[in-house]
Design a protein around this motif. Structure first.
Motif, PDB file in Angstrom:
ATOM      1  N   ASP A 190       0.796  -1.134  -0.153  1.00 32.44           N
ATOM      2  CA  ASP A 190       0.048   0.154  -0.022  1.00 32.44           C
ATOM      3  C   ASP A 190       0.642   1.421   0.054  1.00 32.44           C
ATOM      4  OD1 ASP A 190      -2.269  -1.622   0.110  1.00 32.44           O
ATOM      5  OD2 ASP A 190      -2.400  -1.397   2.422  1.00 32.44           O
ATOM      6  N   TYR A 191       1.983   1.279   0.694  1.00 34.24           N
ATOM      7  CA  TYR A 191       2.764   2.445   0.906  1.00 34.24           C
ATOM      8  C   TYR A 191       3.646   2.580  -0.315  1.00 34.24           C
ATOM      9  CZ  TYR A 191       7.078   4.684   3.042  1.00 34.24           C
ATOM     10  OH  TYR A 191       8.024   5.525   3.408  1.00 34.24           O
ATOM     11  N   MET A 192       3.883   1.585  -0.930  1.00 37.31           N
ATOM     12  CA  MET A 192       4.705   2.067  -2.188  1.00 37.31           C
ATOM     13  C   MET A 192       3.657   2.301  -3.503  1.00 37.31           C
ATOM     14  SD  MET A 192       7.904   1.938  -1.461  1.00 37.31           S
ATOM     15  CE  MET A 192       8.459   2.130  -3.210  1.00 37.31           C
ATOM     16  N   THR A 193       2.664   1.500  -3.280  1.00 37.59           N
ATOM     17  CA  THR A 193       1.403   1.967  -4.320  1.00 37.59           C
ATOM     18  C   THR A 193       1.192   3.374  -4.393  1.00 37.59           C
ATOM     19  OG1 THR A 193       0.746  -0.448  -4.368  1.00 37.59           O
ATOM     20  CG2 THR A 193      -0.611   1.416  -5.165  1.00 37.59           C
ATOM     21  N   SER A 194       0.972   4.104  -3.144  1.00 37.66           N
ATOM     22  CA  SER A 194       0.693   5.291  -2.980  1.00 37.66           C
ATOM     23  C   SER A 194       1.901   6.156  -3.591  1.00 37.66           C
ATOM     24  CB  SER A 194       0.572   5.515  -1.380  1.00 37.66           C
ATOM     25  OG  SER A 194       0.678   6.754  -1.199  1.00 37.66           O
ATOM     26  N   ALA A 195       3.337   5.640  -3.199  1.00 39.42           N
ATOM     27  CA  ALA A 195       4.666   6.405  -3.652  1.00 39.42           C
ATOM     28  C   ALA A 195       4.413   6.491  -5.020  1.00 39.42           C
ATOM     29  CB  ALA A 195       5.674   5.746  -3.153  1.00 39.42           C
ATOM     30  N   TYR A 196       4.139   5.360  -5.943  1.00 40.63           N
ATOM     31  CA  TYR A 196       4.431   5.049  -7.038  1.00 40.63           C
ATOM     32  C   TYR A 196       3.166   6.133  -7.974  1.00 40.63           C
ATOM     33  CZ  TYR A 196       4.865   3.486 -11.825  1.00 40.63           C
ATOM     34  OH  TYR A 196       5.033   3.371 -13.230  1.00 40.63           O
ATOM     35  N   ARG A 197       2.146   6.130  -7.327  1.00 37.97           N
ATOM     36  CA  ARG A 197       1.079   6.907  -7.667  1.00 37.97           C
ATOM     37  C   ARG A 197       1.533   8.343  -7.835  1.00 37.97           C
ATOM     38  NH1 ARG A 197      -3.907   9.829  -6.325  1.00 37.97           N
ATOM     39  NH2 ARG A 197      -5.107   9.373  -7.891  1.00 37.97           N
ATOM     40  N   TYR A 238       9.572   9.243   1.685  1.00 35.54           N
ATOM     41  CA  TYR A 238       7.930   9.224   1.285  1.00 35.54           C
ATOM     42  C   TYR A 238       7.560  10.938   1.539  1.00 35.54           C
ATOM     43  CZ  TYR A 238       3.269   8.167   1.052  1.00 35.54           C
ATOM     44  OH  TYR A 238       1.827   8.013   0.462  1.00 35.54           O
ATOM     45  N   ASN A 239       7.979  11.387   2.753  1.00 35.48           N
ATOM     46  CA  ASN A 239       7.381  12.839   3.064  1.00 35.48           C
ATOM     47  C   ASN A 239       8.006  13.728   2.031  1.00 35.48           C
ATOM     48  OD1 ASN A 239       6.021  11.927   4.975  1.00 35.48           O
ATOM     49  ND2 ASN A 239       7.574  12.131   6.677  1.00 35.48           N
TER      50      ASN A 239
END
Length: 125
Positions: free
Chosen positions: A7-14, A100-101
């Motif tokens: 979920d974390y990396m999917t959000s980052a990729y998006r 991420y931030n």
């Protein structure tokens, strides 16, 4: 990899995808307004816009006369500093919360810049 990482990396990729897409879309739109449908025939880019990577697109904002005013030096330097984070995301390496931030901040910076220009109707001459 844990479900949380997915979920974390999917959000980052998006976010990364949206940043890169917005940057390219803005270049395309400005050149279309300036040159019309056949703007690509007049472009002196080393490769087609759709094939450019993040640093190549940012170099347009750094050096191309139509795009140099979009970001100030501090903003552009910040965006360029994201290259290692961008590469980790693109190569499916889990990034740190600090990285991420930084990505969130870049996402907000780019969206705010282009939204502000859209509302003021500021277009390159």
């Amino acid at each position: 990899m844990h479900d949380n990482d997915i979920d974390y990396m999917t959000s980052a990729y998006r976010m990364l995808y949206e940043v890169e897409t917005l940057l390219k879309y803005n270049v395309h739109s400005a050149l279309f307004r300036k040159r019309g449908w056949k703007w690509e025939e007049h472009a002196t880019f080393k490769k087609p816009l759709d094939e450019m990577y993040f640093p190549e697109v940012l170099s347009l904002y750094e050096k191309h006369p139509l795009f140099m005013y979009y970001f100030d030096y501090k903003e552009l330097s910040f965006l360029l500093s994201l290259k290692p984070i961008r590469n980790d995301i693109a190569h499916m390496k889990v990034i740190t919360s600090e990285e991420y931030n930084l990505l969130v901040k870049s996402f907000q910076t780019v969206k705010e810049k282009f939204n502000a220009q859209k509302h003021t109707h500021k277009v390159p001459s």
